[in-house]
Design a protein around this motif. Structure first.
Motif, PDB file in Angstrom:
ATOM      1  N   ARG A  40       0.828  -1.207   0.000  1.00  0.00           N
ATOM      2  CA  ARG A  40       0.000   0.000   0.000  1.00  0.00           C
ATOM      3  C   ARG A  40       0.866   1.263   0.000  1.00  0.00           C
ATOM      4  O   ARG A  40       0.563   2.242  -0.684  1.00  0.00           O
ATOM      5  CB  ARG A  40      -0.952  -0.015   1.197  1.00  0.00           C
ATOM      6  CG  ARG A  40      -2.104  -1.016   1.039  1.00  0.00           C
ATOM      7  CD  ARG A  40      -3.140  -0.857   2.137  1.00  0.00           C
ATOM      8  NE  ARG A  40      -2.682  -1.384   3.405  1.00  0.00           N
ATOM      9  CZ  ARG A  40      -2.825  -2.652   3.794  1.00  0.00           C
ATOM     10  NH1 ARG A  40      -3.421  -3.524   2.982  1.00  0.00           N
ATOM     11  NH2 ARG A  40      -2.386  -3.047   4.973  1.00  0.00           N
ATOM     12  N   ASN A  41       1.963   1.215   0.725  1.00  0.00           N
ATOM     13  CA  ASN A  41       2.880   2.362   0.731  1.00  0.00           C
ATOM     14  C   ASN A  41       3.549   2.540  -0.634  1.00  0.00           C
ATOM     15  O   ASN A  41       3.758   3.675  -1.087  1.00  0.00           O
ATOM     16  CB  ASN A  41       3.941   2.172   1.821  1.00  0.00           C
ATOM     17  CG  ASN A  41       3.373   2.323   3.219  1.00  0.00           C
ATOM     18  OD1 ASN A  41       2.344   2.977   3.412  1.00  0.00           O
ATOM     19  ND2 ASN A  41       4.016   1.716   4.203  1.00  0.00           N
ATOM     20  N   LEU A  42       3.874   1.425  -1.259  1.00  0.00           N
ATOM     21  CA  LEU A  42       4.493   1.469  -2.589  1.00  0.00           C
ATOM     22  C   LEU A  42       3.533   2.084  -3.607  1.00  0.00           C
ATOM     23  O   LEU A  42       3.916   2.959  -4.401  1.00  0.00           O
ATOM     24  CB  LEU A  42       4.892   0.043  -2.995  1.00  0.00           C
ATOM     25  CG  LEU A  42       5.629  -0.214  -4.291  1.00  0.00           C
ATOM     26  CD1 LEU A  42       6.423  -1.515  -4.180  1.00  0.00           C
ATOM     27  CD2 LEU A  42       4.677  -0.331  -5.484  1.00  0.00           C
ATOM     28  N   TYR A  43       2.274   1.635  -3.584  1.00  0.00           N
ATOM     29  CA  TYR A  43       1.254   2.148  -4.510  1.00  0.00           C
ATOM     30  C   TYR A  43       1.002   3.631  -4.219  1.00  0.00           C
ATOM     31  O   TYR A  43       0.893   4.457  -5.130  1.00  0.00           O
ATOM     32  CB  TYR A  43      -0.022   1.333  -4.342  1.00  0.00           C
ATOM     33  CG  TYR A  43      -1.075   1.480  -5.435  1.00  0.00           C
ATOM     34  CD1 TYR A  43      -0.988   2.439  -6.442  1.00  0.00           C
ATOM     35  CD2 TYR A  43      -2.192   0.630  -5.445  1.00  0.00           C
ATOM     36  CE1 TYR A  43      -1.969   2.542  -7.426  1.00  0.00           C
ATOM     37  CE2 TYR A  43      -3.166   0.726  -6.426  1.00  0.00           C
ATOM     38  CZ  TYR A  43      -3.056   1.694  -7.407  1.00  0.00           C
ATOM     39  OH  TYR A  43      -4.029   1.802  -8.382  1.00  0.00           O
ATOM     40  N   ARG A  44       0.947   3.980  -2.948  1.00  0.00           N
ATOM     41  CA  ARG A  44       0.716   5.377  -2.567  1.00  0.00           C
ATOM     42  C   ARG A  44       1.851   6.270  -3.082  1.00  0.00           C
ATOM     43  O   ARG A  44       1.616   7.368  -3.597  1.00  0.00           O
ATOM     44  CB  ARG A  44       0.600   5.496  -1.041  1.00  0.00           C
ATOM     45  CG  ARG A  44       0.246   6.903  -0.564  1.00  0.00           C
ATOM     46  CD  ARG A  44       0.154   6.963   0.946  1.00  0.00           C
ATOM     47  NE  ARG A  44      -0.984   6.198   1.471  1.00  0.00           N
ATOM     48  CZ  ARG A  44      -0.890   5.046   2.127  1.00  0.00           C
ATOM     49  NH1 ARG A  44       0.298   4.499   2.342  1.00  0.00           N
ATOM     50  NH2 ARG A  44      -1.971   4.427   2.570  1.00  0.00           N
ATOM     51  N   THR A 236      -7.978   2.207  -0.910  1.00  0.00           N
ATOM     52  CA  THR A 236      -7.041   1.795   0.153  1.00  0.00           C
ATOM     53  C   THR A 236      -5.678   1.419  -0.442  1.00  0.00           C
ATOM     54  O   THR A 236      -4.891   0.731   0.205  1.00  0.00           O
ATOM     55  CB  THR A 236      -7.606   0.611   0.953  1.00  0.00           C
ATOM     56  OG1 THR A 236      -7.956  -0.465   0.044  1.00  0.00           O
ATOM     57  CG2 THR A 236      -8.853   1.011   1.724  1.00  0.00           C
ATOM     58  N   PHE A 237      -5.420   1.867  -1.660  1.00  0.00           N
ATOM     59  CA  PHE A 237      -4.166   1.586  -2.373  1.00  0.00           C
ATOM     60  C   PHE A 237      -3.887   0.091  -2.458  1.00  0.00           C
ATOM     61  O   PHE A 237      -2.800  -0.386  -2.126  1.00  0.00           O
ATOM     62  CB  PHE A 237      -2.994   2.344  -1.739  1.00  0.00           C
ATOM     63  CG  PHE A 237      -3.075   3.827  -1.960  1.00  0.00           C
ATOM     64  CD1 PHE A 237      -2.791   4.371  -3.203  1.00  0.00           C
ATOM     65  CD2 PHE A 237      -3.484   4.664  -0.934  1.00  0.00           C
ATOM     66  CE1 PHE A 237      -2.900   5.741  -3.415  1.00  0.00           C
ATOM     67  CE2 PHE A 237      -3.586   6.035  -1.135  1.00  0.00           C
ATOM     68  CZ  PHE A 237      -3.305   6.568  -2.393  1.00  0.00           C
ATOM     69  N   GLU A 238      -4.919  -0.607  -2.929  1.00  0.00           N
ATOM     70  CA  GLU A 238      -4.788  -2.022  -3.253  1.00  0.00           C
ATOM     71  C   GLU A 238      -5.282  -2.235  -4.682  1.00  0.00           C
ATOM     72  O   GLU A 238      -5.741  -1.299  -5.343  1.00  0.00           O
ATOM     73  CB  GLU A 238      -5.567  -2.884  -2.262  1.00  0.00           C
ATOM     74  CG  GLU A 238      -4.999  -2.846  -0.854  1.00  0.00           C
ATOM     75  CD  GLU A 238      -5.672  -3.843   0.087  1.00  0.00           C
ATOM     76  OE1 GLU A 238      -6.478  -4.672  -0.398  1.00  0.00           O
ATOM     77  OE2 GLU A 238      -5.389  -3.791   1.297  1.00  0.00           O
ATOM     78  N   THR A 239      -5.185  -3.450  -5.164  1.00  0.00           N
ATOM     79  CA  THR A 239      -5.627  -3.821  -6.509  1.00  0.00           C
ATOM     80  C   THR A 239      -6.493  -5.070  -6.413  1.00  0.00           C
ATOM     81  O   THR A 239      -6.363  -5.846  -5.454  1.00  0.00           O
ATOM     82  CB  THR A 239      -4.419  -4.100  -7.427  1.00  0.00           C
ATOM     83  OG1 THR A 239      -3.563  -5.083  -6.808  1.00  0.00           O
ATOM     84  CG2 THR A 239      -3.617  -2.832  -7.685  1.00  0.00           C
ATOM     85  N   PRO A 240      -7.397  -5.295  -7.381  1.00  0.00           N
ATOM     86  CA  PRO A 240      -8.269  -6.469  -7.304  1.00  0.00           C
ATOM     87  C   PRO A 240      -7.496  -7.790  -7.295  1.00  0.00           C
ATOM     88  O   PRO A 240      -7.855  -8.720  -6.587  1.00  0.00           O
ATOM     89  CB  PRO A 240      -9.131  -6.347  -8.569  1.00  0.00           C
ATOM     90  CG  PRO A 240      -9.093  -4.900  -8.921  1.00  0.00           C
ATOM     91  CD  PRO A 240      -7.736  -4.429  -8.523  1.00  0.00           C
TER      92      PRO A 240
END
Length: 359
Positions: A40-44, A236-240
């Motif tokens: 999530r931090n990486l995506y953010r 929430t900075f996730e992916t399916p």
């Protein structure tokens, strides 16, 4: 000696990718869960860097896809109930239109000959078209549509969704995302990465349209990574599903590198290198610019008609460890395409010009 790739994709790798890749290996990025706080931090971080680089407002989400081509289908399924409208002047804008027909949408088209560009004044958008599909940079023919013209067209049709293909030009175009509803690109061109990931930028207006269509029992917005599903996880900075986590990390770091340089500087450098190339092509007896109207000439994919077979030009360049692309489709043997992306320096462009001058 290493090759220098002036090919329009895959293209030259950005110089810092080697250190970023080593750092990713040291941090075991390829093994982390896409449901973890580290992810999530990486995506953010990727999100923050792209927002800064491209001036993307909070009204738009930034989503991960397998390729840019995937976005053609995702956009058409999620945002077109009946009718789309396509500006076609090359092979890739044609493919976007072909996808619409394959999905049984009522696809309108305004077509110009290969190598000619669009101005807003030329374009009559059909009354019932829901999405206007625009290619900022036509990779196959070396034509660009100026962002100011795209913005002008959107202001004339504010209720229609506008989707911009910026595959072979991002981050160069200065798109106003308060006007543009959706845009997309792939990482193997101007971002200087290997192929294997696309980025889809889509607004809350696109989401609202997809949610409305999803409630219609006679339609489908798809089963794989619908826009509502992407938005749900993105909050929430996730992916399916598990994305290419390594590439997300690399793109975030390269976007950070671009931000350190500054987008204005990158744009000016791109334009200066393009001027060098077009000046050479304009004055050479061995080449001529394919796109005749200067205002429509691409700054990121320069296309030249060759007097000799283009395979001879490409062969000579390869002997000097400088690779240029061939012409596209029926122009394969009569044109070369030169990628002008941030990974190549003015000095390398000058070396290429000297080599092309020997043909």
């Amino acid at each position: 000696m290493k090759n220098t790739y002036f090919t329009p994709g895959p293209a030259e790798l950005y110089p810092t990718i080697y250190q970023h890749l080593q750092r990713a290996m040291d941090k075991q990025i390829g093994s982390i869960s896409h449901r973890s706080e580290q992810f999530r931090n990486l995506y953010r971080f990727l999100d923050e860097q792209l927002r800064t680089l491209l001036s993307i407002p909070d009204t738009h989400g930034i989503f991960i896809t397998g390729s840019a081509s995937e976005v053609w289908e995702r956009m058409l399924l999620n945002c077109v109930e009946h009718e789309s409208f396509h500006l076609v002047n090359g092979s890739f804008s044609q493919k976007f239109y072909d996808y619409a027909n394959a999905l049984h949408k009522h696809a309108h088209v305004l077509e110009k000959p290969f190598g000619e560009g669009f101005d807003a004044a030329d374009i009559q958008v059909p009354d019932y078209a829901e999405v206007v599909c625009v290619t900022h940079n036509e990779t196959s023919s070396g034509v660009q549509m100026k962002p100011a013209e795209i913005h002008k067209l959107k202001r004339k049709h504010p209720k229609k969704l506008f989707c911009v293909d910026m595959v072979s030009s991002a981050p160069y175009p200065d798109l106003d995302f308060s006007l543009i509803d959706s845009a997309f690109f792939s990482v193997q061109k101007a971002f200087g990465m290997p192929a294997g990931m696309g980025i889809w930028i889509a607004s809350e207006a696109c989401l609202a349209k997809a949610e409305r269509l999803q409630k219609n029992d006679t339609l489908t917005v798809g089963a794989h990574h619908t826009l509502p599903a992407l938005w749900k996880h993105y909050r929430t900075f996730e992916t399916p599903a598990t994305p290419n986590v390594l590439y997300m990390y690399l793109l975030g770091k390269i976007a950070e590198d671009f931000n350190k340089i500054g987008i204005d500087t990158i744009r000016k450098q791109t334009e200066e290198k393009a001027r060098m190339l077009y000046k050479f092509i304009d004055t050479s007896d061995a080449y001529e610019p394919f796109v005749k109207q200067e205002r429509h000439r691409s700054q990121t994919v320069i296309v030249a008609t060759t007097q000799k077979p283009s395979s001879d030009v490409i062969k000579l360049g390869k002997a000097a460890n400088m690779l240029v692309g061939s012409g596209y489709g029926k122009f394969k043997e009569s044109q070369i395409r030169i990628a002008n992306f941030p990974a190549v320096s003015p000095e390398q462009v000058n070396e290429l010009i000297n080599q092309l001058n020997n043909v």
